[in-house]
Design a protein around this motif. Structure first.
Motif, PDB file in Angstrom:
ATOM      1  N   VAL A 293       0.768  -1.191   0.079  1.00 53.15           N
ATOM      2  CA  VAL A 293       0.019   0.150  -0.089  1.00 53.15           C
ATOM      3  C   VAL A 293       0.761   1.004  -0.140  1.00 53.15           C
ATOM      4  O   VAL A 293       0.600   1.997  -0.519  1.00 53.15           O
ATOM      5  CB  VAL A 293      -0.845  -0.007   1.177  1.00 53.15           C
ATOM      6  CG1 VAL A 293      -1.755   1.364   1.085  1.00 53.15           C
ATOM      7  CG2 VAL A 293      -2.020  -1.253   1.112  1.00 53.15           C
ATOM      8  N   ARG A 294       1.965   1.228   0.911  1.00 54.27           N
ATOM      9  CA  ARG A 294       2.829   2.479   0.814  1.00 54.27           C
ATOM     10  C   ARG A 294       3.581   2.649  -0.462  1.00 54.27           C
ATOM     11  O   ARG A 294       3.994   3.641  -0.854  1.00 54.27           O
ATOM     12  CB  ARG A 294       3.668   2.378   2.128  1.00 54.27           C
ATOM     13  CG  ARG A 294       2.866   2.469   3.433  1.00 54.27           C
ATOM     14  CD  ARG A 294       3.836   2.423   4.487  1.00 54.27           C
ATOM     15  NE  ARG A 294       4.515   3.830   4.806  1.00 54.27           N
ATOM     16  CZ  ARG A 294       5.076   4.270   5.760  1.00 54.27           C
ATOM     17  NH1 ARG A 294       5.234   3.433   6.647  1.00 54.27           N
ATOM     18  NH2 ARG A 294       5.626   5.574   5.746  1.00 54.27           N
ATOM     19  N   THR A 295       3.731   1.426  -1.012  1.00 52.23           N
ATOM     20  CA  THR A 295       4.613   1.347  -2.402  1.00 52.23           C
ATOM     21  C   THR A 295       3.623   2.239  -3.360  1.00 52.23           C
ATOM     22  O   THR A 295       4.276   3.250  -3.999  1.00 52.23           O
ATOM     23  CB  THR A 295       4.794   0.058  -3.084  1.00 52.23           C
ATOM     24  OG1 THR A 295       5.761  -0.443  -2.117  1.00 52.23           O
ATOM     25  CG2 THR A 295       5.251   0.292  -4.488  1.00 52.23           C
ATOM     26  N   LEU A 300       4.676   5.782  -5.830  1.00 51.66           N
ATOM     27  CA  LEU A 300       3.991   6.141  -7.130  1.00 51.66           C
ATOM     28  C   LEU A 300       2.816   7.128  -6.830  1.00 51.66           C
ATOM     29  O   LEU A 300       1.906   7.226  -7.782  1.00 51.66           O
ATOM     30  CB  LEU A 300       3.039   4.692  -7.503  1.00 51.66           C
ATOM     31  CG  LEU A 300       4.175   3.627  -8.116  1.00 51.66           C
ATOM     32  CD1 LEU A 300       3.387   2.177  -8.094  1.00 51.66           C
ATOM     33  CD2 LEU A 300       4.984   3.938  -9.212  1.00 51.66           C
ATOM     34  N   ALA A 301       3.098   7.989  -6.081  1.00 48.43           N
ATOM     35  CA  ALA A 301       2.040   9.008  -5.567  1.00 48.43           C
ATOM     36  C   ALA A 301       1.681   9.912  -6.741  1.00 48.43           C
ATOM     37  O   ALA A 301       2.490  10.479  -7.501  1.00 48.43           O
ATOM     38  CB  ALA A 301       2.624   9.830  -4.538  1.00 48.43           C
ATOM     39  N   ARG A 307      -3.989   5.285  -8.214  1.00 49.97           N
ATOM     40  CA  ARG A 307      -5.347   5.311  -8.195  1.00 49.97           C
ATOM     41  C   ARG A 307      -6.315   4.031  -8.585  1.00 49.97           C
ATOM     42  O   ARG A 307      -7.072   3.651  -7.821  1.00 49.97           O
ATOM     43  CB  ARG A 307      -5.886   6.756  -8.886  1.00 49.97           C
ATOM     44  CG  ARG A 307      -5.538   7.962  -8.475  1.00 49.97           C
ATOM     45  CD  ARG A 307      -6.251   8.946  -9.084  1.00 49.97           C
ATOM     46  NE  ARG A 307      -5.670   9.339 -10.496  1.00 49.97           N
ATOM     47  CZ  ARG A 307      -4.693  10.162 -11.012  1.00 49.97           C
ATOM     48  NH1 ARG A 307      -3.803  10.420 -10.014  1.00 49.97           N
ATOM     49  NH2 ARG A 307      -4.330  10.228 -12.453  1.00 49.97           N
ATOM     50  N   ARG A 308      -5.622   3.127  -9.560  1.00 46.98           N
ATOM     51  CA  ARG A 308      -6.237   2.128  -9.934  1.00 46.98           C
ATOM     52  C   ARG A 308      -6.257   1.080  -8.675  1.00 46.98           C
ATOM     53  O   ARG A 308      -7.061   0.386  -8.450  1.00 46.98           O
ATOM     54  CB  ARG A 308      -5.606   1.410 -11.323  1.00 46.98           C
ATOM     55  CG  ARG A 308      -5.830   2.270 -12.503  1.00 46.98           C
ATOM     56  CD  ARG A 308      -5.359   1.546 -13.527  1.00 46.98           C
ATOM     57  NE  ARG A 308      -3.931   1.402 -13.825  1.00 46.98           N
ATOM     58  CZ  ARG A 308      -3.154   2.041 -14.407  1.00 46.98           C
ATOM     59  NH1 ARG A 308      -3.969   3.191 -14.974  1.00 46.98           N
ATOM     60  NH2 ARG A 308      -2.127   1.877 -14.359  1.00 46.98           N
ATOM     61  N   PHE A 309      -4.796   1.003  -8.016  1.00 47.55           N
ATOM     62  CA  PHE A 309      -4.609   0.247  -7.093  1.00 47.55           C
ATOM     63  C   PHE A 309      -5.704   0.334  -5.860  1.00 47.55           C
ATOM     64  O   PHE A 309      -6.160  -0.414  -5.388  1.00 47.55           O
ATOM     65  CB  PHE A 309      -3.023   0.307  -6.508  1.00 47.55           C
ATOM     66  CG  PHE A 309      -2.816  -0.200  -5.443  1.00 47.55           C
ATOM     67  CD1 PHE A 309      -2.270  -1.795  -5.418  1.00 47.55           C
ATOM     68  CD2 PHE A 309      -2.874   0.090  -4.144  1.00 47.55           C
ATOM     69  CE1 PHE A 309      -2.098  -2.558  -4.279  1.00 47.55           C
ATOM     70  CE2 PHE A 309      -2.660  -0.683  -3.109  1.00 47.55           C
ATOM     71  CZ  PHE A 309      -1.987  -1.937  -3.029  1.00 47.55           C
TER      72      PHE A 309
END
Length: 525
Positions: A293-295, A300-301, A307-309
């Motif tokens: 999640v933090r990745t 990838l912010a 956003r898809r994730f």
């Protein structure tokens, strides 16, 4: 996309999953560079040494040595040459609030006899056998459909052409998608103490048995089948063996160098990393051993992939914990190497941790007392006691600098009242601890979660983000917040899967400098 010639693969994070990926990739001929923000490698498998005491700081229970065996076999090595593994049986001892004690044995017949003495009448032993039969079936399904490949959802498990075959439908029904771990156990074992002990196979994934899918009952057979092991030198020895192997295979380590972002090309594929110091490293592919999640939220912010994730499903952290490292000037004969000191009421405990987000008023304590197995962990006659109590992941308003002193008292009182450690506080010579906030800050995990993402949900609970990113080509995920989930063997399996997926995709040329040297040497011969 064509293969990238002469390019390197980057691994973000040197935890057990990242090390497993690095070793597997390097053994298959890839040029690998690993970046770790901390000054040490091994992630949670770190060591604390003070005053003659040595503590494993993170995981302490090693299951499924077959996973490690496969990783070392990638390089043509035998696990027995790399680690000295000591089998532990009984596998753990259970202390209950009514004063009773029950040992867990690997052998089913021996365990059944133990249960007949513990809960006379035969119902508990019959229920245990029934539970183990189901667990064996679920473990077999996991081996055939779930392990050793990138899985992100139920549809990834089964070949579409076989979905409606009778054997496949039978496997799906055996997974009991309508039920939970807790309901499955209590449907077979009525004795509340025995069912509470069986609940704690699920604690390897840091989730509530009452909210987790029944398929996770397969963990019990994984443990009873391959056993519980202690690596001499502690579980830190596992990390050191992987670090040693990676170094011998030519992996390039950069410790103390954190990654601030994953760089992506115009087509959205991973093409490098930017370090915290601004340095840019061009790469052919990236394996992230950072929390999944933090990745996406941090590395990838702001990009469409992140956003898809986030839209794919809700991601909830697994539980966190308070860990006490207690250097004692005595040993307690009633303790085995691994022990569970159980709460008076598991439903009260799980409701507090997982539903209300509060520390349990009467918690279960996991206690590791390794000195009987390896006396060198403490001064003569002493003990390096490790105590873990599960807590909620970090919530708004949790201030553990304020909460810790009172909860430390709750934990020590529990050890006195239920496990008979009456004089424990007067025996402490070294004391250190980690709170959920410490874990969050130290390991860069989501909300201080020890076990990555929760396994709650009858249908999706068993599934974590796939190792091959569906959102970012050339990005692969490993660690406890990626498939197949948390726990030492699963984390290392995730590293192997990520590396294997990258290799199978064929997007990166294996002929890095090391491979070129080996080919040249072969040609000369």
């Amino acid at each position: 996309m064509s293969a990238t010639k002469g390019s390197r693969v980057g691994v973000i994070g040197g935890g057990l999953g990242g090390l497993a990926s690095a070793c597997t990739l390097a053994a298959r001929g890839y040029e690998v560079v690993l970046f770790e923000k901390n000054p040490w490698l091994g992630g949670k498998a770190a060591v604390l040494s003070e005053g003659g005491y040595r503590f494993d700081m993170g995981p302490t229970i090693l299951l499924m040595p077959s996973v490690l065996r496969r990783i070392f076999a990638e390089a043509g090595r035998e696990l027995s040459d790399e680690l000295d593994l000591v089998p532990l049986d009984p596998q753990w001892r259970s202390f209950f609030s009514d004063g009773s004690v029950l040992d867990l044995h690997a052998d089913v017949d021996r365990m059944a006899r133990e249960l007949d003495g513990f809960a006379p009448g035969g119902a508990a032993s019959r229920g245990y056998r029934s539970f183990l039969d189901l667990s064996r079936r679920l473990d077999d399904i996991s081996e055939r459909y779930f392990f050793w490949r990138s899985i992100g959802s139920l549809r990834d498990m089964f070949d579409a052409s076989a979905t409606f075959q009778a054997s496949t439908l039978s496997d799906v029904m055996s997974m009991r998608p309508w039920s939970t771990v807790g309901a499955t156990i209590r449907g077979r074992v009525a004795d509340r103490r025995v069912s509470q002990m069986l609940d704690h196979f699920t604690q390897y994934v840091g989730s509530s048995p009452d909210l987790s899918p029944a398929v996770l009952c397969g963990i019990a057979h994984m443990q009873t089948d391959e056993g519980v092991w202690y690596p001499r030198g502690g579980t830190r020895a596992v990390a050191e063996a992987l670090i040693r192997l990676a170094g011998e295979l030519g992996v390039e380590f950069h410790t103390g160098r954190g990654v601030g972002s994953i760089r992506t090309a115009a087509d959205g594929s991973a093409c490098g990393v930017e370090l915290d110091d601004g340095h840019v490293e061009e790469l052919a592919a990236v394996v992230s051993n950072c929390d999944a999640v933090r990745t996406h939220r941090e590395l990838l912010a702001g990009r469409p992939a992140a956003r898809r994730f986030e839209k794919r499903r809700g991601y909830e952290a697994a539980c966190s914990g308070v860990v006490l490292y207690l250097g004692l000037d005595r040993r307690y004969d009633q303790l085995l190497h691994h022990n569970f000191v159980f709460s008076r009421d598991p439903h009260e405990e799980f409701d507090a941790i997982y539903r209300r987000g509060e520390p349990a008023p009467d918690p279960t304590c996991y206690v590791c007392a390794p000195a009987a197995t390896e006396p060198e962990v403490a001064p003569p006659g002493g003990e390096a006691l490790y105590v873990l109590v599960h807590t909620p992941y970090l919530r708004p308003g949790h201030d553990w600098s304020r909460m810790f002193p009172a909860y430390r008292r709750t934990i020590l009182d529990k050890l006195r009242s239920t496990a008979g450690l009456d004089d424990i506080e007067s025996r402490i010579r070294v004391e250190r601890w980690l709170t959920p906030q410490d874990i969050h800050d130290r390991y860069r995990v989501l909300d201080g979660a020890i076990y990555g993402l929760s396994s709650h949900g009858r249908f999706n609970g068993a599934f974590k983000p796939a190792n091959r990113s569906p959102d970012v080509p050339r990005l692969y995920l490993s660690g406890g917040a990626a498939h197949p989930g948390p726990g030492m063997p699963m984390v290392m399996m995730s590293g192997w899967i990520a590396a294997d997926a990258l290799d199978r995709d064929g997007l990166v040329d294996r002929r890095g400098p090391r491979m070129e040297r080996e080919l040249a040497a072969d040609a000369r011969r």
